[in-house]
Write a protein that holds these residues in place. Structure first.
Motif: not given
Lengths: 216, 233
Positions: A98-114
Motif C-alpha cells: 500500500g506504499g506506507h513504507l518510506d524506504v526498502c533496502v534490498l540486495g540484488a543479483f542485477q539491476v537494470s538502468a530502467a
C-alpha cells in the motif's frame, strides 16, 4: 562525495543510513541491507518494519533476551523497542504494498538502468525456487534502494541494460549503492552521484549503462 | 456456537480426511502448531495439500509431515532453507508438488478467501515468472496481476490464550498467519497455552474473534522461556 578507495560494506551501509530521512518507516532486506541498522542514529527516529509482522524492531537478541516468538524475516531472534506494534501477515504486506513504507533496502543479483530488479532467483535449473517477500518488497515501498557489489567475481557489471536473471520487480529501483559508485535512477536516466576507487571514465567503460554525472 | 474444547491434540485433529487442504500457521517455527502437526502425522491423513509460508524446518513439525510423504502439494513462499532437507529431498525426487507464491500474495489470497473475495488485482509479481499465464490489467497507470482466493478445509494455528468463546490473543511475531488462516478454513483448530473463562479477555485485545474458531485444545509449551513466563503471567 568521491573517495580514492572503494567503500567497505560498512561504509556503504553508513551511506545508506545517512540518506534515510528522519522519521522514516524502513524495511531492510536480508543480508547486506541489515548492516544499515547499525548506522542509524537515535536522532533519525527511524522505525524498522519486518514483514513477518512487526514495526519497531530492535537489534538482534542475545542470551536471555532470545525469544522464539520474536524473530525477524530472516528468522533471527530480535528485540522489540518501546512503541513497537505486532500485526498479522496480510496487514504487514498491506503496509508494504500500500506504499506506507518510506524506504526498502534490498540486495540484488542485477539491476537494470530502467530500475528493474533481479534478486530472487539465479534461474539455475537445479535450484529449488524460493521467493519469500522479495517481489512484494521490490514494488511496495515509496523508494526501493539496492545495496550490492557492482561487479561479479569475474569483473562483470551487475548494473546492466537488460536483466539476465529472472525479474523480481519492474521499474522499482531508484538508487543503487555499491563499493565503486552510487547511482540515482530516474525517468531521465542514470546519474552517478559519487565514485569510489574508480574514475568516471573507467566506470563508463565497465558498466554497460549510459551514465550521466550528478551535475549534468 | 462456542468452539469444541478437545482434550488432546489427537482429538482436536480427528476427522481430517485424506486429500484435505490444510493451512498451517507459523513463519519458520514461530507460531507453528507443532503438537497439532504431530497429531495430524500420527492420525495418518495423507495426500494433503498444505498451505504454509515455508516447507518445514529440520526434523520437526511440517518437515516430518513432508518426510513421511503425507503432503502431495505445498503452497508456500519460501521452501528453500538451510534446514529444509526433507522438502528438498521430496522435491528433487518429484514426490511433492510446489506452488510458489510471493509472500504478500499468499497472505492476501488467504485473507481474501476469509473475506468472501473471489480474486483481486495485485501489483506484486507483475512481469515475473510467477505471474506467467495470469490475467493482468492496467489500472490508473499501474500494472496488476489477478490472484485468486485461497481457502482450506482445515486450519491448524497456534495462539497464546483463548477464552471459552474461542476468542484468541497471540504473542509477538508468532501471530503471523494465524488470524488470516483462521478466517479462510471451513474448520479452524487452535492450540493455545491457556483457555480462560468467558469475560477474562479484554474484548479490546482480542485479535481473532471466536466466530472463526471451531476447536480449541490447551497444550502447554514444553519448555517456556523465562521471558515468556513473565509476559503471560
Amino acid at each position: 562525495m568521491n573517495t580514492e578507495a572503494p567503500l567497505s560494506k560498512q561504509q556503504i551501509a553508513a551511506l545508506v543510513a545517512a540518506d534515510i530521512e528522519a522519521g522514516s518507516f524502513v524495511n531492510l532486506g536480508i543480508g547486506q541491507p541489515t548492516l544499515v541498522a547499525d548506522h542509524l542514529t537515535p536522532e533519525q527516529d527511524v522505525t524498522l518494519h519486518t514483514e513477518n509482522g512487526m514495526l519497531g524492531m530492535g537489534p538482534a537478541a542475545h542470551g536471555d533476551e532470545t525469544d522464539a516468538d520474536l524473530i525477524n524475516a530472516g528468522k533471527i531472534p530480535v528485540t522489540e523497542l518501546p512503541g513497537a506494534a505486532y500485526f498479522h501477515h496480510a496487514d504487514s504486506f498491506a503496509m508494504m504494498r500500500g506504499g506506507h513504507l518510506d524506504v526498502c533496502v534490498l540486495g540484488a543479483f542485477q539491476v537494470s538502468a530502467a530500475g528493474d530488479l533481479a534478486n530472487w532467483s539465479t534461474g539455475a535449473p537445479d535450484a529449488i525456487p524460493a521467493v519469500g517477500g522479495a517481489m512484494d518488497l521490490a514494488i511496495g515501498a515509496k523508494q526501493t534502494w539496492v545495496m550490492m557489489s557492482l561487479f561479479t567475481r569475474d569483473g562483470v557489471a551487475k548494473f546492466v541494460d537488460t536483466l539476465e536473471y529472472p525479474v523480481t520487480g519492474l521499474g522499482c529501483v531508484t538508487r543503487v549503492y555499491t563499493e565503486s559508485a552510487v547511482f540515482l535512477l530516474g525517468p531521465d536516466g542514470v546519474r552517478v552521484r559519487s565514485t569510489h576507487g574508480i574514475d568516471l571514465e573507467e566506470l563508463r567503460a565497465r558498466v554497460p549503462v549510459a551514465l550521466a554525472t550528478i551535475e549534468a | 456456537m462456542a468452539p469444541r474444547i478437545a482434550g488432546s491434540a489427537a482429538e482436536a485433529v480427528a476427522g481430517i480426511a485424506d486429500g484435505s487442504t490444510v493451512m498451517i500457521g507459523g513463519f519458520g517455527n514461530a507460531g507453528q502448531p507443532m503438537e497439532l502437526i504431530d497429531a495430524l502425522l500420527q492420525g495418518g491423513a495423507t495426500g494433503l495439500t498444505v498451505v504454509n509460508n515455508n516447507a518445514g524446518q529440520a526434523d520437526e513439525g511440517l518437515a516430518l509431515l513432508i518426510k513421511e510423504r503425507r503432503v502431495a502439494k505445498i503452497v508456500c513462499s519460501f521452501p528453500r532453507q538451510a534446514d529444509s532437507w526433507h522438502f528438498d529431498a521430496a522435491y528433487r525426487a518429484g514426490e511433492i508438488g510446489l506452488e510458489l507464491v510471493p509472500q504478500g500474495n499468499l497472505a492476501e489470497r488467504i485473507r481474501a478467501a476469509g473475506a468472501g473475495i473471489g480474486a483481486f488485482f495485485t501489483p506484486t509479481g507483475y512481469g515475473t515468472q510467477l505471474a506467467a499465464g495470469k490475467e493482468t490489467r492496467e489500472i490508473d497507470g499501474v500494472n496488476y496481476v489477478l490472484e485468486h482466493a485461497l481457502k482450506a478445509d482445515v486450519a491448524l494455528i497456534k495462539a497464546l490464550h483463548a477464552d471459552e468463546k474461542g476468542n484468541l490473543v497471540y504473542r509477538k511475531t508468532a501471530r503471523n498467519f494465524g488470524p488470516i488462516m483462521a478466517t479462510a478454513a471451513t474448520r479452524t483448530i487452535a492450540q493455545v497455552e491457556e483457555i480462560v473463562p468467558v469475560g477474562s479477555l479484554d474484548p479490546e485485545h482480542v485479535i481473532t474473534p471466536g466466530i472463526f474458531v471451531d476447536t480449541l485444545v490447551r497444550l502447554r509449551a514444553a519448555a517456556t522461556p523465562v521471558s515468556r513466563q513473565k509476559e503471560s503471567a
